[in-house]
Design a protein around this motif. Sequence first.
Motif, short mmCIF file in Angstrom:
data_model
loop_
_atom_site.label_atom_id
_atom_site.label_comp_id
_atom_site.label_asym_id
_atom_site.label_seq_id
_atom_site.Cartn_x
_atom_site.Cartn_y
_atom_site.Cartn_z
N GLY A 147 0.79 -1.23 0.00
CA GLY A 147 0.00 0.00 0.00
C GLY A 147 0.82 1.27 0.00
O GLY A 147 0.26 2.37 -0.05
N GLY A 148 2.15 1.16 0.06
CA GLY A 148 2.99 2.35 0.08
C GLY A 148 3.25 2.89 -1.31
O GLY A 148 2.78 2.34 -2.33
N GLU A 149 4.03 3.96 -1.38
CA GLU A 149 4.33 4.60 -2.66
C GLU A 149 5.00 3.63 -3.63
O GLU A 149 4.75 3.67 -4.84
CB GLU A 149 5.23 5.82 -2.45
N PHE A 150 5.87 2.76 -3.11
CA PHE A 150 6.60 1.86 -3.98
C PHE A 150 5.74 0.69 -4.46
O PHE A 150 6.18 -0.11 -5.28
CB PHE A 150 7.86 1.33 -3.29
N GLY A 151 4.52 0.61 -3.93
CA GLY A 151 3.61 -0.42 -4.40
C GLY A 151 2.76 0.03 -5.57
O GLY A 151 2.02 -0.76 -6.16
N LYS A 152 2.87 1.31 -5.93
CA LYS A 152 2.09 1.85 -7.03
C LYS A 152 2.79 1.57 -8.36
O LYS A 152 3.98 1.25 -8.39
CB LYS A 152 1.87 3.35 -6.83
N PRO A 153 2.05 1.69 -9.50
CA PRO A 153 2.65 1.39 -10.80
C PRO A 153 3.93 2.19 -11.05
O PRO A 153 4.06 3.34 -10.60
CB PRO A 153 1.55 1.78 -11.79
N LEU A 154 4.85 1.58 -11.76
CA LEU A 154 6.15 2.21 -11.98
C LEU A 154 6.03 3.54 -12.70
O LEU A 154 6.74 4.50 -12.39
CB LEU A 154 7.06 1.26 -12.76
N ALA A 159 6.77 9.41 -12.77
CA ALA A 159 6.12 10.71 -13.02
C ALA A 159 6.16 11.58 -11.77
O ALA A 159 6.39 12.80 -11.87
CB ALA A 159 4.67 10.48 -13.47
N ARG A 160 5.94 10.99 -10.62
CA ARG A 160 6.00 11.75 -9.36
C ARG A 160 7.38 12.37 -9.19
O ARG A 160 7.50 13.54 -8.80
CB ARG A 160 5.69 10.82 -8.20
N TRP A 161 8.42 11.61 -9.48
CA TRP A 161 9.77 12.14 -9.35
C TRP A 161 10.05 13.23 -10.39
O TRP A 161 10.64 14.26 -10.09
CB TRP A 161 10.78 11.00 -9.50
N LEU A 162 9.59 13.02 -11.63
CA LEU A 162 9.79 14.02 -12.68
C LEU A 162 9.08 15.33 -12.36
O LEU A 162 9.50 16.40 -12.81
CB LEU A 162 9.30 13.48 -14.03
N ASN A 163 8.00 15.25 -11.59
CA ASN A 163 7.26 16.46 -11.23
C ASN A 163 8.08 17.39 -10.34
O ASN A 163 7.74 18.55 -10.18
CB ASN A 163 5.95 16.10 -10.53
N GLY A 164 9.15 16.86 -9.76
CA GLY A 164 10.11 17.72 -9.09
C GLY A 164 9.92 17.87 -7.61
O GLY A 164 9.43 16.97 -6.92
N GLN A 220 13.35 13.99 -1.97
CA GLN A 220 12.66 13.30 -3.06
C GLN A 220 12.64 11.79 -2.81
O GLN A 220 13.63 11.21 -2.39
CB GLN A 220 13.37 13.58 -4.39
N VAL A 221 11.48 11.19 -3.09
CA VAL A 221 11.36 9.75 -2.99
C VAL A 221 11.94 9.13 -4.26
O VAL A 221 11.81 9.69 -5.35
CB VAL A 221 9.89 9.33 -2.80
N ALA A 222 12.59 8.00 -4.12
CA ALA A 222 13.24 7.35 -5.26
C ALA A 222 12.25 7.10 -6.39
O ALA A 222 11.13 6.64 -6.15
CB ALA A 222 13.85 6.03 -4.82
N PRO A 223 12.64 7.39 -7.64
CA PRO A 223 11.72 7.15 -8.76
C PRO A 223 11.55 5.67 -9.08
O PRO A 223 10.52 5.26 -9.59
CB PRO A 223 12.39 7.90 -9.92
N ILE A 224 12.58 4.89 -8.82
CA ILE A 224 12.51 3.46 -9.08
C ILE A 224 13.11 2.73 -7.88
O ILE A 224 14.24 3.00 -7.48
CB ILE A 224 13.28 3.08 -10.36
N TYR A 225 12.33 1.82 -7.30
CA TYR A 225 12.80 1.05 -6.15
C TYR A 225 12.75 -0.42 -6.53
O TYR A 225 11.91 -0.84 -7.32
CB TYR A 225 11.90 1.31 -4.93
N PRO A 226 13.65 -1.24 -5.99
CA PRO A 226 13.61 -2.67 -6.32
C PRO A 226 12.22 -3.28 -6.10
O PRO A 226 11.53 -2.98 -5.12
CB PRO A 226 14.64 -3.28 -5.37
#
Length: 303
Positions: A147-154, A159-164, A220-226
Motif C-alpha cells: 500500500g505504500g508509494e513503492f507499491g504503485k505502478p512504476l 512521473a511523481r519524481w519528474l514532477n520535481g 525526493q522519494v526514489a523514482p525506481i525502487y527494487p
Amino acid sequence: MGGVHAAGVANTFSPSWSEYLPIRGVNYHIRQWGRAGAPKVFLFHGWMDSSVTWQFVVDEILAKDSNWHFIAPDWSGYGHSEPRPGGSMFIGFLGDMEQVIRHYAPTETLKIIAHSMGANLSSIYASARAERVSHFVNLEGLAPMPGGEFGKPLHYQVARWLNGSRGRTRAYSSREAFVERLTQQNPRLSQTRAAFLAEHFLQADEEGGFVPRAEVEARQVAPIYPHPEQVKELLRHISAKVLVVRGTDSFVSECFAGHDDVLAERLACYQHRSDLVLQGASHNMHQEFPAEVAQASLALFAR
C-alpha cells in the motif's frame, strides 16, 4: 581529510566530534562518538533525519561498554552535509555509503545499525558486500511496504519524481514548537531528548523561524525502487547476523497489517535473523527505546 571540530553537548549526553570528507563531489559531515581505534560501528540515519538521531542509542551502549567507535554520516542534503546539486538519488546514497566505509574501514568486517531509509540502503549494501558485513541491526528498513508509494505502478513513481520538488520545507516559529511536534508524534520521547534533537537538527531561516536541516531536493522519494521479488533476492544473499527491530505503533506495522504473510515471507529470506518487537514503539524506536535497542545490538554483536 577535512576540518575537525568538537561537538560538545549537554553533560547528560556522550560527547561527539565531527569530520568533513569530500564524498563523490560534495562535503560530507561525519559525526563520531566513543574511542578512535576501538571496534567500529556504522550508523545510518533515515529520511528527514540526521546523524544526531543516534545520540541516545550511543549513550546507552557506551554506558555499558566504552570500547566502541561509532561513525555516523549525515546523508548529502541532511544535517551538516552539503547538498548534491539537483538532489540525491536513493541509489546515490548507496555510493556515498561505500565511500564513507572505504575511508574508515577499508578492510575490516562491518557492524551496522541503521534506521528506515538508512536500513533499506544498508540491506542492499549488506547483500552486495556480503563478505564485508558481519552484523546488521535493521530498524524498520522493510520497504517496499504493502500500500505504500513503492507499491504503485512504476509509471506513477517515475512521473511523481519528474514532477520535481516536494515543496518548501516546513518552518517552525521556535525550537519549542518543533519539540512539541516531536513529542506529539513520539509520545514516549522525553522532553529532554526532544529538546536535544531540536537544538541539533534545526537551523534558523531568513524569516526568523527554524527549519530542519534537510534540503528539499534531498527529500525526493526514489523514482525506481527494487521490486518486492528483487528485495527478497537481495535479502537471501545477506550472510550477516541480522536483528530486525519493529515497533507495534509504527506506520510500518500499520502498512503490514493484514499482510502478515508478506512480512513473514520477506523476513524468512534472511539467512541468520533474530527479531525484536517493541510494544508501544513508533517508527522512531531508537529515540523512544534506546536502552532496548542498545542492549539487543550488543547481544547481536557478541554472537
